[in-house]
Structures are given as C-alpha cells and as structure tokens.
Design a protein around this motif. Structure first.
Motif, PDB file in Angstrom:
ATOM      1  N   ASP A  57       0.500  -1.122   0.187  1.00 28.04           N
ATOM      2  CA  ASP A  57       0.036   0.269   0.297  1.00 28.04           C
ATOM      3  C   ASP A  57       0.977   1.247  -0.140  1.00 28.04           C
ATOM      4  OD1 ASP A  57      -2.508   1.291   0.102  1.00 28.04           O
ATOM      5  OD2 ASP A  57      -1.641   1.991   1.832  1.00 28.04           O
ATOM      6  N   ALA A  58       2.166   1.621   0.840  1.00 23.64           N
ATOM      7  CA  ALA A  58       2.739   2.250   1.119  1.00 23.64           C
ATOM      8  C   ALA A  58       3.334   2.967  -0.860  1.00 23.64           C
ATOM      9  CB  ALA A  58       4.010   1.968   1.317  1.00 23.64           C
ATOM     10  N   ILE A  59       4.039   1.460  -1.096  1.00 20.51           N
ATOM     11  CA  ILE A  59       4.706   1.504  -2.492  1.00 20.51           C
ATOM     12  C   ILE A  59       3.383   2.365  -3.827  1.00 20.51           C
ATOM     13  CG2 ILE A  59       5.705   0.378  -4.533  1.00 20.51           C
ATOM     14  CD1 ILE A  59       7.392  -1.306  -2.104  1.00 20.51           C
ATOM     15  N   ALA A  60       2.034   1.431  -3.306  1.00 20.25           N
ATOM     16  CA  ALA A  60       1.012   1.975  -4.290  1.00 20.25           C
ATOM     17  C   ALA A  60       1.020   3.719  -4.463  1.00 20.25           C
ATOM     18  CB  ALA A  60       0.096   1.365  -4.261  1.00 20.25           C
ATOM     19  N   THR A  61       1.000   4.027  -3.287  1.00 21.94           N
ATOM     20  CA  THR A  61       0.378   5.265  -3.154  1.00 21.94           C
ATOM     21  C   THR A  61       1.419   6.015  -3.565  1.00 21.94           C
ATOM     22  OG1 THR A  61      -0.833   5.156  -0.049  1.00 21.94           O
ATOM     23  CG2 THR A  61       0.269   7.251  -1.126  1.00 21.94           C
ATOM     24  N   SER A  62       2.573   5.395  -4.104  1.00 16.14           N
ATOM     25  CA  SER A  62       4.280   6.470  -3.646  1.00 16.14           C
ATOM     26  C   SER A  62       3.860   7.164  -5.073  1.00 16.14           C
ATOM     27  CB  SER A  62       5.492   5.440  -3.113  1.00 16.14           C
ATOM     28  OG  SER A  62       6.831   6.493  -3.862  1.00 16.14           O
ATOM     29  N   PHE A  63       4.239   6.140  -6.385  1.00 17.49           N
ATOM     30  CA  PHE A  63       3.850   5.532  -7.351  1.00 17.49           C
ATOM     31  C   PHE A  63       2.730   6.911  -7.996  1.00 17.49           C
ATOM     32  CE2 PHE A  63       5.621   1.790  -8.099  1.00 17.49           C
ATOM     33  CZ  PHE A  63       6.488   2.187  -9.031  1.00 17.49           C
ATOM     34  N   LEU A  64       1.563   6.659  -6.692  1.00 17.92           N
ATOM     35  CA  LEU A  64       0.525   7.760  -7.453  1.00 17.92           C
ATOM     36  C   LEU A  64       0.332   8.957  -7.227  1.00 17.92           C
ATOM     37  CD1 LEU A  64      -3.018   5.306  -6.750  1.00 17.92           C
ATOM     38  CD2 LEU A  64      -1.462   6.024  -8.598  1.00 17.92           C
ATOM     39  N   VAL A  65       1.287   9.232  -6.280  1.00 21.31           N
ATOM     40  CA  VAL A  65       1.233  10.782  -5.597  1.00 21.31           C
ATOM     41  C   VAL A  65       2.743  11.223  -6.112  1.00 21.31           C
ATOM     42  CG1 VAL A  65       1.634  12.465  -4.010  1.00 21.31           C
ATOM     43  CG2 VAL A  65      -0.170  10.838  -3.678  1.00 21.31           C
ATOM     44  N   ARG A  66       3.744  10.413  -6.191  1.00 21.98           N
ATOM     45  CA  ARG A  66       4.746  11.659  -6.327  1.00 21.98           C
ATOM     46  C   ARG A  66       5.520  11.498  -7.718  1.00 21.98           C
ATOM     47  NH1 ARG A  66       8.866  12.121  -2.184  1.00 21.98           N
ATOM     48  NH2 ARG A  66       7.325  10.960  -0.034  1.00 21.98           N
ATOM     49  N   ALA A  67       5.354   9.798  -8.739  1.00 20.48           N
ATOM     50  CA  ALA A  67       5.524   9.832  -9.929  1.00 20.48           C
ATOM     51  C   ALA A  67       4.860   9.842 -11.067  1.00 20.48           C
ATOM     52  CB  ALA A  67       5.917   8.238 -10.008  1.00 20.48           C
ATOM     53  N   GLY A  68       3.587  10.639 -10.517  1.00 17.80           N
ATOM     54  CA  GLY A  68       2.831  10.962 -11.713  1.00 17.80           C
ATOM     55  C   GLY A  68       2.974  10.306 -13.362  1.00 17.80           C
ATOM     56  N   GLY A  69       3.067  11.087 -14.845  1.00 17.20           N
ATOM     57  CA  GLY A  69       2.864  10.060 -15.799  1.00 17.20           C
ATOM     58  C   GLY A  69       1.885   8.748 -15.957  1.00 17.20           C
ATOM     59  N   THR A  70       2.796   8.202 -17.115  1.00 22.23           N
ATOM     60  CA  THR A  70       1.796   6.634 -17.334  1.00 22.23           C
ATOM     61  C   THR A  70       2.041   5.099 -16.460  1.00 22.23           C
ATOM     62  OG1 THR A  70       1.206   7.771 -19.657  1.00 22.23           O
ATOM     63  CG2 THR A  70       1.478   4.842 -19.209  1.00 22.23           C
ATOM     64  N   SER A  71       3.503   5.730 -16.168  1.00 25.47           N
ATOM     65  CA  SER A  71       4.141   4.800 -15.230  1.00 25.47           C
ATOM     66  C   SER A  71       3.732   5.379 -14.207  1.00 25.47           C
ATOM     67  CB  SER A  71       5.300   5.002 -15.700  1.00 25.47           C
ATOM     68  OG  SER A  71       6.132   6.098 -15.070  1.00 25.47           O
ATOM     69  N   GLY A  72       4.033   6.205 -13.607  1.00 26.14           N
ATOM     70  CA  GLY A  72       3.533   6.778 -12.011  1.00 26.14           C
ATOM     71  C   GLY A  72       1.706   5.580 -12.152  1.00 26.14           C
ATOM     72  N   ALA A  73       0.867   5.724 -12.867  1.00 22.89           N
ATOM     73  CA  ALA A  73      -0.358   5.926 -12.312  1.00 22.89           C
ATOM     74  C   ALA A  73      -0.588   4.192 -12.885  1.00 22.89           C
ATOM     75  CB  ALA A  73      -1.309   6.489 -14.096  1.00 22.89           C
TER      76      ALA A  73
END
Length: 549
Positions: free
Chosen positions: A417-433
């Motif tokens: 869950d922590a990794i999921a939140t970080s991808f959705l919030v910090r990464a952005g773009g297609t890969s983050g989503a």
C-alpha cells in the motif's frame, strides 16, 4: 555532407532543477492575486471564484508548456489547473482534488490533451470522484503530425487553449455540463495543428538538447514534450514553410473556399514575437489565396515546449456561435487583452508530502529486494526509455521508490500500500498511474488474508484487468502488459517461480516489438531492439516474489 554542429544546452535561471517548478509556482501566484495554490494534493485555483451554480472547468498537464495551463485560470476559462513535473502529466489525486474543489453543484468538465499519461490520470480521477461529482471530459487531439489509424492517435497541442476558452465562456453563460462538453468536442473536432522546430528544447538539469539538429535543417511535426518530428528537411523561407504547414491542416479539416477560421500562431518557447508576427502574416496571406477568412487572430507564445526554438500553427473552423463564445470576456492572465494586475508578496509553494511510509515491524524481504533492485537501476531504466520513449521512466521510478529506506518493514499489505501511494502521488505520468494501480490491487488482495501465492495470483489478475481497461494495451503492444499478462497466466497453473520465468520471457520479447501504446509509440521502429523498461520492472517484481526467503 551535412554536419551537426555542437549545440550548448540552455542555461536556466534557477535555484536547482529539483525546485524549479515550486519556485516558479511561487512567483506565479505572487504575480496573480486572483489565483492561489492548494498544496494537498497540489493544484492552482481561482481565488475569486463565486459560488453560483455553474459548470466548472479543470485542466492541467506537465510543466514546461507555460503559460498553458496556469495562465488560463480565470473567470470565463479554467477554475483550476493541475501542474505535473516537466513534461509529465499530473497525477490522478491532484486532478481528483481539483475536481472536488471546483464543483459548484453543476458538474465539472475535464479538458485533456491526448497524451497517454494525461488521459489516464484524468480518467482515474473521474473514477475516484464518480460518487461525489458529476463529470465529463473533452479530449483535444489536434496534431496532424501524429494522425494514424492505430496507437494513441493525434497529440493534443495548440487547440487546447481555444477549447478551454470556448468551453469556459459556455459554462459562464450557464449551459449544462453535457452542453458544454458537446461544444468542446465540436471545437476539438474542428481544430488541427502542426509544429516545426529549428532547435530542440533542453530539459532543466540536462547537459544536451532533446535531439540533435544541424543548423541548416529543421524538424517538421515536433511535439510539445520535446519529441523529434516526423521528418527532417532543409530550412526554407517563411512563405514556403507556412505553405507546408497549412497544407496538411487544411486537408485534415477539409476547409473550402468561403469558410472562416480562428488562426493561432504560437511560439514554442524561443521564437521571438517578430517571427510570430511574420509567420502570422504569411498564414493570413496563404489562407486568403485559398478563399478562407481569418475571423479571429492570435499570435503569441501560449503553449511552449520549454525553450524549443520553433512555431506551431492551429486553425479552428468557426461559426458565429463559436466566435461569440471566443469573444466573451475572461480574466485569465495569459489570454490576450487582459488588463495588467497588481503584484502581491511571494508565496511559499510546496506539494504536500504523501502518507506513503511503510509501517514498523518485521522486514518485508521480497519487496525490499525489488525496491533495492529498482533503486540501483535508475540510470539503466532511464537509458532504455530514452532510446525507446521519452526518457522519463527512470525519473518516475526514482520519484516513486528512491526515498524508501532498505530494508522495508511492515506486512506485505502495508508495504504494498505504501508503494502504491508513492507511485500515484510522487511519480505521475503513465508509469506512475499504472504501477500505482498494480500495487494498489496487490495490496487489496494481500489484505484478504489468503496465502502468499493465492494473494499474488488474485492481485495480479485484478491489476491486469484494471490496467488493460485503463490503458487499452494488450500483449504485443510493447508495454508492461507484455510481462504482466504471461505472469498472470502462469500463476493460474503454477507457482511464483513459473510466473517469474514467464514475466522475464515476456519482458525479453519486447526487444523485438514496436510500441502501439504510450509515448514510445511515437518513435516507431526506433524502439525495436530495446527492452521495454516497464515490462522489465514488472519481471523484477515477480522474480523478487519467487526468490523470497
């Protein structure tokens, strides 16, 4: 033989590349007292908005295109805009937050450029708020250089601000959400653009331009994220250049003698107003020879690709109703003929830090191994994406995973869950989503309390279904699905070791594919021979699961 002369990278005025966006937003808000900043989750909004029940407009995109979208916030245009990192779409939580804020009971319209990351994150945002806010959307896809029968289709470029202006005026008149959306779609369908560059842009912090271009040549059909054009030719005079640009636009719109258009000549960052005025004059003359009337003129710098030295031309077929909405007043600071505004004190601008810290507890070995492997491979992933895409994948992986301390601690569910939140919030773009969706689905499956293999199987299956639904990719499109799908198939009949081998084979298969989805699809055959970095990272995840102690 043509030689490429060395081109020095642009030296930006900045404190550091990492703080360029927030520092610039601070100055922008200080200069525009009617626009304010919401740090959690991060969007600009109209500080002077009334509470009258009208449709609200939300847009946004990667930074580096200013004054779009921030400068289009105001009465009669946008209510809020979500800025992403440079050339990277805003994340879904930003868009959802802006949508909730903007809603005044009549619904919210999203105006979205047709780039994969933008389309995906705005779509996820609408999913997130579907039980709270009535929403609709307009996809702007005006770039004739990327017209095709397959793939993501035409990119959204210069017509975006005209759609925002006309939809904003329609909303201000009190039209309903479906009516405003229909007007926007009609304007988008009647808009086409093309862009050329004499010199590529340079991303802040980079030592080289996005692509090399000989001084006597130009790129025809460039994109606003620094993408190279569809062909390279010798430079020609302005009159011939404009003719080459207007021809495909007129053909795409099937414009005929007697019609009228809104004509936008736009600087991509480094073009001087003298050049833009010259080009606009040639556009008017070219259209006059065709019997087409320029009903409304626009010549200036509105949609940039950082410091790219080039120009774009946009034509919009216009009737009297469209022109009336185009002429309606707006207070958006970047729209032409807006009065000067007062200066306010600088405002501190930050993005709220996400709650993505894993819990204390026993070491989560397999996810520690996965994150550690990604952290040690950022340069490699960046190089792969630079050769087969737009070069931001390694940056997005680092944004999502670089801050985690190894070993990760907590239950599988907590860490996922922590990794999921970080991808959705910090990464952005297609890969983050998409990686955010992957880890969120895995976290949900592990929370059900089943055994490891059953949880991995259920989470991977639901993640695959969600990713395919959101992004539309399938096996063979040269995306993360090429590794995820065979792993899901293998999990149905075997253990995690079999799934890891299937994911690795799937990732290796992308070396011989050309992309059909995402920004990598724009480089076509140039991606052949390069493994897809998203598929590679997916294979690392399943290998870590198989090798867990």
């Amino acid at each position: 033989m043509t030689t490429v002369e060395p081109v020095s990278a642009h030296d930006y005025i900045l404190n550091s590349p990492a703080t360029l966006l927030t520092d610039a937003l601070s100055g922008f808000v200080a200069a525009h007292p009617d626009i304010d900043w919401q740090p959690d989750p991060g969007f600009l909004y109209r500080a002077d908005r009334g509470e009258d029940r009208r449709v609200a407009l939300v847009s946004g995109g990667g930074s580096g295109h200013e004054p779009m979208h921030s400068g289009m916030i105001g009465a009669g245009m946008l209510d809020a805009a979500c800025p992403g990192l440079v050339f990277t779409s805003p994340n879904a939580l930003q868009v959802a937050g802006a949508t909730r804020w903007a809603d005044r009971g009549a619904g919210v319209l999203h105006i979205v450029k047709n780039y994969t990351g933008d389309v995906l994150n705005f779509r996820i945002a609408r999913h997130l708020v579907r039980d709270e806010v009535a929403t609709d959307h307009v996809i702007v896809d005006d770039d004739v250089a990327t017209a095709s029968e397959s793939g993501p289709g035409r990119r959204g470029t210069g017509a975006t601000i005209i759609v925002e202006k006309i939809c904003g005026a329609a909303a201000a008149e009190g039209k309903k959400l479906d009516e405003v959306a229909e007007i926007g779609r009609r304007v988008a369908a009647n808009s086409r653009s093309i862009a050329i560059a004499y010199q590529a842009c340079t991303v802040p912090g980079s030592s080289v331009p996005a692509f090399e271009l000989p001084t006597d040549e130009m790129e025809f059909g460039v994109g606003i994220h620094g993408e190279a054009g569809v062909r390279r030719t010798a430079k020609v005079g302005a009159r011939e250049l404009v003719n080459r640009m207007v021809d495909p636009i007129v053909d795409a719109l099937s414009l005929v003698h007697g019609e009228q258009v809104i004509a936008l000549v736009n600087g991509l960052g480094s073009a001087h107003q003298l050049e833009l005025d010259l080009v606009f004059g040639e556009v008017v003359a070219d259209l006059h020879r065709r019997g087409i009337t320029v009903a409304r003129p626009m010549a200036g710098t509105f949609i940039t690709a950082l410091d790219m030295d080039g120009v774009s031309i946009t034509l919009v077929r216009a009737d009297d109703d469209v022109l009336a909405l185009f002429d309606a007043p707006t207070t958006a600071p970047a729209w032409p003929y807006v009065p000067a505004r007062a200066v306010s004190a600088p405002v501190a601008v930050t993005f709220a830090e996400p709650d993505d810290a894993a819990a204390d507890g026993p070491e989560c070995g397999w996810l520690s191994a996965f994150v550690d492997r990604v952290q040690g491979s950022i340069d490699h992933l960046t190089d792969l994406d630079r050769r087969a895409g737009d070069g931001d994948f390694g940056v997005n992986m680092d944004a999502a995973l670089g801050h985690f301390a190894i070993p990760l601690r907590g239950t599988d569910t907590e860490v996922l869950d922590a990794i999921a939140t970080s991808f959705l919030v910090r990464a952005g773009g297609t890969s983050g989503a998409l990686f955010g969706v992957l880890f969120r689905q895995l976290a949900a499956a592990f929370a059900d309390g089943r055994g490891f293999d059953d949880s991995l199987r259920a989470g991977a299956q639901s993640a695959l279904a969600e990713i395919v639904d959101l992004g539309g990719a399938s096996v063979g499109d040269n995306t993360m699905v090429d590794a995820l799908s065979p792993a899901v198939d293998a999990l149905a009949d075997g253990d995690t070791g079999v799934a890891a081998e299937a994911a690795e084979r799937g990732a290796r298969s992308t070396e011989e594919l050309t992309a059909a989805k995402g920004r990598a699809s724009y480089v076509g055959e140039n991606a052949r021979g390069v493994i897809d970095p998203g598929a590679l990272v997916v294979s690392w995840l399943f290998r870590a699961a198989a090798d867990r102690s």
